[in-house]
Design an enzyme around this catalytic site. Structure first.
Site, PDB file in Angstrom:
ATOM      1  N   HIS A 101      15.617  27.702  77.774  1.00 11.37           N
ATOM      2  CA  HIS A 101      14.599  26.659  77.939  1.00 11.37           C
ATOM      3  C   HIS A 101      14.095  26.234  76.570  1.00 11.37           C
ATOM      4  CE1 HIS A 101      12.459  30.439  77.381  1.00 11.37           C
ATOM      5  NE2 HIS A 101      11.548  29.695  76.783  1.00 11.37           N
ATOM      6  N   HIS A 126      13.009  24.702  70.104  1.00 17.64           N
ATOM      7  CA  HIS A 126      14.249  25.471  69.959  1.00 17.64           C
ATOM      8  C   HIS A 126      14.609  26.072  71.311  1.00 17.64           C
ATOM      9  CE1 HIS A 126      10.969  28.387  69.646  1.00 17.64           C
ATOM     10  NE2 HIS A 126      11.790  29.152  70.342  1.00 17.64           N
TER      11      HIS A 126
HETATM   12  O1  3AM Z   1      11.522  30.294  73.167  1.00 19.90           O
HETATM   13  P1  3AM Z   1      10.090  30.427  73.477  1.00 19.90           P
HETATM   14  O2  3AM Z   1       9.224  29.467  72.686  1.00 19.90           O
HETATM   15  O3  3AM Z   1       9.793  30.397  74.928  1.00 19.90           O
HETATM   16  O4  3AM Z   1       7.410  33.187  73.083  1.00 19.90           O
HETATM   17  C1  3AM Z   1       8.214  33.368  71.936  1.00 19.90           C
HETATM   18  C2  3AM Z   1       9.180  32.236  71.748  1.00 19.90           C
HETATM   19  O5  3AM Z   1       9.709  31.891  73.010  1.00 19.90           O
HETATM   20  C3  3AM Z   1       9.142  34.525  72.151  1.00 19.90           C
HETATM   21  O6  3AM Z   1      10.182  34.318  71.217  1.00 19.90           O
HETATM   22  C4  3AM Z   1      10.304  32.929  70.963  1.00 19.90           C
HETATM   23  C5  3AM Z   1      10.234  32.687  69.476  1.00 19.90           C
HETATM   24  O7  3AM Z   1       9.017  33.136  68.957  1.00 19.90           O
HETATM   25  N1  3AM Z   1       8.486  35.808  71.955  1.00 19.90           N
HETATM   26  C6  3AM Z   1       7.451  36.079  71.144  1.00 19.90           C
HETATM   27  N2  3AM Z   1       7.105  37.372  71.243  1.00 19.90           N
HETATM   28  C7  3AM Z   1       7.944  37.922  72.149  1.00 19.90           C
HETATM   29  C8  3AM Z   1       8.097  39.229  72.690  1.00 19.90           C
HETATM   30  N3  3AM Z   1       7.322  40.248  72.316  1.00 19.90           N
HETATM   31  C9  3AM Z   1       8.820  36.916  72.613  1.00 19.90           C
HETATM   32  N4  3AM Z   1       9.777  37.152  73.504  1.00 19.90           N
HETATM   33  C10 3AM Z   1       9.885  38.416  73.977  1.00 19.90           C
HETATM   34  N5  3AM Z   1       9.080  39.423  73.586  1.00 19.90           N
END
Ligand code: 3AM
Length: 177
Positions: free
Chosen positions: A120, A36
Site C-alpha cells: 500500500h 512509498h
Molecule cells: O509504509 P507505511 O507508511 O505504511 O508505518 C511505517 C511506514 O509504513 C512502518 O514502516 C514504514 C516506513 O517507516 N513502520 C514504522 N515502525 C514500524 C514497526 N515498528 C513499522 N512497521 C512495522 N513495525
C-alpha cells in the site's frame, strides 16, 4: 539507523496521489516526497548490521516488473483507524520480490516478519477521525487506478524523525534486472 526497504514512486504518480490528499478533516497527510510502498520494515540497527543488510540486499537477484495502484483502504489498531492508504493491485512479481527480500534479511540475521504483506501507499495517518467520514473518503476513492508503474529498482531507506514528519533518505538503490 532506522531502516526500511521500499519502492519509491515516479514524480507524476506522487503528484496524482497528492490530489487525493484532502477532504478529511483531522487527517495528517503524508508529504508527497514521502510516498512509498514498504516492502519490509527493518527498524533500528547498529551500523555494522546495516552493512550486512546492505550486502544481503545487493546479492539479491529479481526481475523488474510493472505494478498498478488501485483502490483505497485503512489499517486499524485497537478498533480505531490509524492509517489511510491507496492499495497495490495483486502482483505475483511484487510478492516474489518481497519474499526474496524477506529471505535475504533473515539470512542477514533479522527476525522473521510475522505480519502479512499488504502492499500500500500510506496517504494519511489519523487518530479519532469519525468512522463515517473515513468510510466516505474510502468510498469516494476506491475506484482509483493508476497508470502502470515500471519498477526497476528497490531502495533501502533510512528514517529520521522530523518536526512534522519523518524524513526518509534513500541510502542504497538495488537494480532489478
Ligand atoms: O509504509 P507505511 O507508511 O505504511 O508505518 C511505517 C511506514 O509504513 C512502518 O514502516 C514504514 C516506513 O517507516 N513502520 C514504522 N515502525 C514500524 C514497526 N515498528 C513499522 N512497521 C512495522 N513495525
Amino acid at each position: 539507523m532506522r531502516l526500511f526497504v521500499a519502492l519509491d514512486l515516479p514524480h507524476s504518480l506522487r503528484e496524482r496521489l497528492s490530489w487525493m490528499a484532502g477532504g478529511l478533516p483531522g487527517a495528517r497527510w503524508v508529504a508527497p516526497e514521502n510516498y512509498h510502498v514498504t516492502l519490509r520494515f527493518i527498524g533500528e540497527l547498529p551500523g555494522y548490521r546495516a552493512e550486512e543488510v546492505d550486502q544481503a540486499l545487493a546479492a539479491l537477484r529479481a526481475p523488474g516488473f510493472t505494478l498498478q495502484l488501485a483502490g483505497a483502504g485503512t489499517f486499524e489498531k485497537g478498533g480505531r483507524v490509524n492509517s489511510l492508504w491507496i492499495g497495490v493491485e495483486r502482483n505475483p512479481q511484487l510478492d516474489h520480490l518481497q519474499t526474496k527480500i524477506e529471505t535475504a534479511l533473515q539470512r542477514a540475521g533479522l527476525e522473521r516478519e510475522r505480519r502479512r504483506f499488504l502492499p500500500h501507499v500510506t496517504l494519511a495517518r489519523m487518530d479519532g477521525v469519525p468512522e463515517a467520514k473515513i468510510a466516505g473518503w474510502v468510498a469516494g476513492h476506491n475506484l482509483f487506478r493508476s497508470q502502470p508503474v515500471l519498477v526497476e529498482h528497490f531502495t533501502l531507506f533510512s528514517s529520521r524523525l522530523g518536526k512534522e514528519q519523518a524524513v526518509y533518505t534513500p541510502e542504497v538503490e538495488y537494480e532489478l534486472v
